[in-house]
Design a protein around this motif. Sequence first.
Motif, short mmCIF file in Angstrom:
data_model
loop_
_atom_site.label_atom_id
_atom_site.label_comp_id
_atom_site.label_asym_id
_atom_site.label_seq_id
_atom_site.Cartn_x
_atom_site.Cartn_y
_atom_site.Cartn_z
N PRO A 597 0.81 -1.22 0.00
CA PRO A 597 0.00 0.00 0.00
C PRO A 597 0.84 1.27 0.00
O PRO A 597 0.40 2.31 -0.51
N ASP A 598 2.06 1.20 0.53
CA ASP A 598 2.91 2.40 0.54
C ASP A 598 3.28 2.82 -0.88
O ASP A 598 3.52 4.00 -1.15
N LEU A 599 3.35 1.87 -1.78
CA LEU A 599 3.70 2.18 -3.15
C LEU A 599 2.48 2.51 -4.00
O LEU A 599 2.57 3.36 -4.91
N ARG A 600 1.37 1.87 -3.72
CA ARG A 600 0.22 1.97 -4.63
C ARG A 600 -0.98 2.75 -4.10
O ARG A 600 -1.75 3.28 -4.90
N LYS A 601 -1.15 2.81 -2.77
CA LYS A 601 -2.39 3.40 -2.25
C LYS A 601 -2.16 4.56 -1.28
O LYS A 601 -2.93 5.52 -1.28
N ASN A 602 -1.15 4.47 -0.45
CA ASN A 602 -0.94 5.44 0.62
C ASN A 602 -0.28 6.71 0.07
O ASN A 602 0.94 6.78 -0.07
N ARG A 603 -1.08 7.70 -0.23
CA ARG A 603 -0.55 8.92 -0.85
C ARG A 603 0.30 9.75 0.12
O ARG A 603 1.00 10.68 -0.31
N GLU A 604 0.25 9.42 1.39
CA GLU A 604 1.08 10.12 2.37
C GLU A 604 2.46 9.50 2.49
O GLU A 604 3.35 10.10 3.09
N SER A 605 2.64 8.33 1.94
CA SER A 605 3.93 7.65 2.03
C SER A 605 4.95 8.29 1.10
O SER A 605 4.63 8.67 -0.03
N GLU A 606 6.20 8.41 1.57
CA GLU A 606 7.25 8.94 0.71
C GLU A 606 7.55 7.99 -0.45
O GLU A 606 8.17 8.40 -1.43
N TYR A 607 7.11 6.75 -0.33
CA TYR A 607 7.36 5.76 -1.38
C TYR A 607 6.21 5.64 -2.37
O TYR A 607 6.28 4.84 -3.31
N PHE A 608 5.16 6.42 -2.17
CA PHE A 608 3.99 6.34 -3.07
C PHE A 608 4.42 6.67 -4.49
O PHE A 608 5.00 7.74 -4.75
N LEU A 609 4.14 5.78 -5.42
CA LEU A 609 4.61 5.93 -6.80
C LEU A 609 3.90 7.04 -7.56
O LEU A 609 4.42 7.55 -8.55
N GLY A 610 2.71 7.40 -7.11
CA GLY A 610 2.01 8.49 -7.75
C GLY A 610 0.79 8.04 -8.53
O GLY A 610 0.62 6.87 -8.87
N ARG A 611 -0.07 9.01 -8.81
CA ARG A 611 -1.29 8.75 -9.57
C ARG A 611 -1.00 8.77 -11.06
O ARG A 611 0.03 9.26 -11.51
N SER A 612 -1.94 8.27 -11.83
CA SER A 612 -1.84 8.34 -13.29
C SER A 612 -2.40 9.66 -13.78
O SER A 612 -3.22 9.73 -14.69
N TRP A 613 -1.96 10.72 -13.18
CA TRP A 613 -2.45 12.07 -13.45
C TRP A 613 -1.34 13.06 -13.12
O TRP A 613 -0.54 12.79 -12.23
#
Length: 783
Positions: A597-613
């Motif tokens: 979830p840190d990569l794909r869902k948790n937008r507060e995570s520094e590891y969040f990969l980002g949205r398709s936007w």
Amino acid sequence: MPVFPARPLLALSLSAVLLATLFGCSASGGSSGPVTLASDNWTIQIDPESLEVTAQPSGKGDVQIAAPQEDLGPVKSLRQSDHEASWELERHNLRVSFRVDGDVLHAHFLATQAGAFTWPVTAGGAPVRAYMLPLFEGSYVPADDAEWVEFLGWQSPGNTTETLSMPFWGLDCGDYTLAYIVTNQFNNELVFEDRGGKLAIRLTHEFMPSWERKEYGLVIRLGEASPIEPARQYREWLMEQGQFVSLADKMEQTPGVEKLLGAPHIYLWGDGLISRYDVLDWPRLTKMIVDQGESSRASAGKRIWDLMDSEARKELAEAASLEYPYRYLKDQIARALSGVLARRDFYAEAAWRGMQLPAEAQELLRQGTPNLNEPQVLRLNSLLLEGAFPGQFATSSRWGNGVSVKMIERLAEGGFDRLWLGLASWEGALRHPQAVKKAKELGYLIGTYDSYHSIHHPDQVDSWKTAQFGLEPYETGAIIGRDGKPLTGFKGTGRLFSPIAAWPYVQKRVTGLMETFPDPLNSWFIDCDAYGEVHDDYSELHPATQEDDMNARLHRMAWIRDAYGLVIGSEGGAAYAAPVIHFAHGMMTPVFGWMDPDLRKNRESEYFLGRSWPPDAPQAHVKQVPLKPRLRKYYYDPRFRLPLYQAVFHDSVVATHHWGSASLKFKDQVDTVELLELLYNVPPMYHMNLEEFEKHRATMKAHYAFFSPLHRELGLLPLTDFEWVTSDQMVQRTVFGGRVEMVANFAETDFEYRETVVPGRSILARWLETGDTRIFTPAPPRG
């Protein structure tokens, strides 16, 4: 409907005759203890009742090739000679045979009924030090590494077409290796498990009712002590089977392939018809549109105002009130304008009455908008807008962001004379034919993303263009599972589209696009077809085995390639697709982290990969983030990486990263990625628009100056050797065609190699014949 290559069939009665002929030296009705087979290279001992197999290479100790299994049932009709043996396992309706030929052990299993059977189980005991696994490019997995055992176990079960990029694995036994090559890559379950703290591999093959000849086997090859030896053994086996096609041969068939040599791969973002860069005076333009829009008099501005929704009108009004409209506002208005310009009803005679239009626009109007194709409509409307507001826009033929003439020119000005350019969809080529033309004039390859993986209902919310084929194929074209239900499409949306049922739609789409493009593309990218995901289809309308599924995928890629002379690529690059494709996205580094979830869902995570936007700079691709530390070991740590795919296919397929894990994505791994790319001699992958290119231009240019000449020289040569130069595995060496050696120093400290100092975090290229050298040091990573 195409005729796909059929699998070879052989009657079981003939097999029985052949087996009886082969094993005529001795026979017994039941088990008579272990069977011993021998050659000059090794001695093999097999227990027919448990299928435990132990080998003793000449001058070395024993190694267990397969662990014993329980309750296989009694042995019947055992036949044996010095080099081969066969018997029946009646409980499993199975004929088992083993044959030794020099340094190769052949194992073969032939069933008379459908069912499943497990063999081998490799238990990882002494003298096995590690596994060489073709997980994407290749991984070196110590047999007793608890973290690796847990990581691979978590991903089980897998299979031998998708989990493994090539259907083999290897064992490092110290002063020799073993390569396990699976001869039937279909319907295999691959399980990684913990056996007493050691990694074990269990292969189970399912004999399918739909296969007339129900068989599988393994070729187990004894090899020298090299981390890439199992890959070299697999390459040799492919060549023996006539299944290896060189890039040089592909180039003869498709001359454009030569343009891949030395070319980085760049996905271009921002394919809207007009961008924020194309308006010369934002406050003046927006005020003109608002003033005209609020007037009752017919005008171009009023026509635009009337066709826009309320949100776009608010944004126009806000921009008109500001001395310096902010970037987000400009982007929103540019998208709204692009949407309006795509409409066939954009032109209204009263709005442009009395206006002097260019000859090109006048000719298009004479033809009538109902008679124009999509690019002609876009061109007409662009000229109409440009003419209505003279001096407010850049020349319309140069409009756009990442997909634009100005972007292509900036790449050329940056010194890039070879590139593969990827469009997010074919709409970019329809909207910006001048950019396509310019790219081809400069010698670039430019292609579109395309996919036939999923099919959606026409009314599906949040659908995507590649998944829309109409109601009839949605209702009849899905792959059907064992339970009689359609298999679910990507991200749980829609259905998986049978590649057999999809065939006429492939022809219709590709032919229609190639005939519509004002300037045709010279490359094409098909998502998923080389990924390794193949299915048994239980549909009554288009039944298929996994092999049928594979052949249909290969057929459509080959047709696109050959019908239009296109340079063809696909996601992944699995071995079965290597004879057909020219390039692969996803082998050097795969997409990963789906369950984190840190990569794909948790937008507060520094590891969040980002949205398709946003569309012109999707965060998922251009946003740089640090790599989550626990993932480094499995995907980037050079000590655990091996160039297995390159050892097999370097001179057959140009392979690079998955677009979700491109060269610059993980900001703390950029220099490691650069060193790995150069060590393996594979191209980088980038995601670019005008802004991103300015941000990364220096890094890209420096890498290109070192990489591109090397890849042009070495791209048609095999990777012939790989070794760890230091015991900590932080200095590594590759050799290409006996011509050039690459020595990468992943350590922080300098290393001296053949009287040349290789600085820390740097790589040396050395020409073996002349002794000439070049050194490259990537810029330090950020963050």
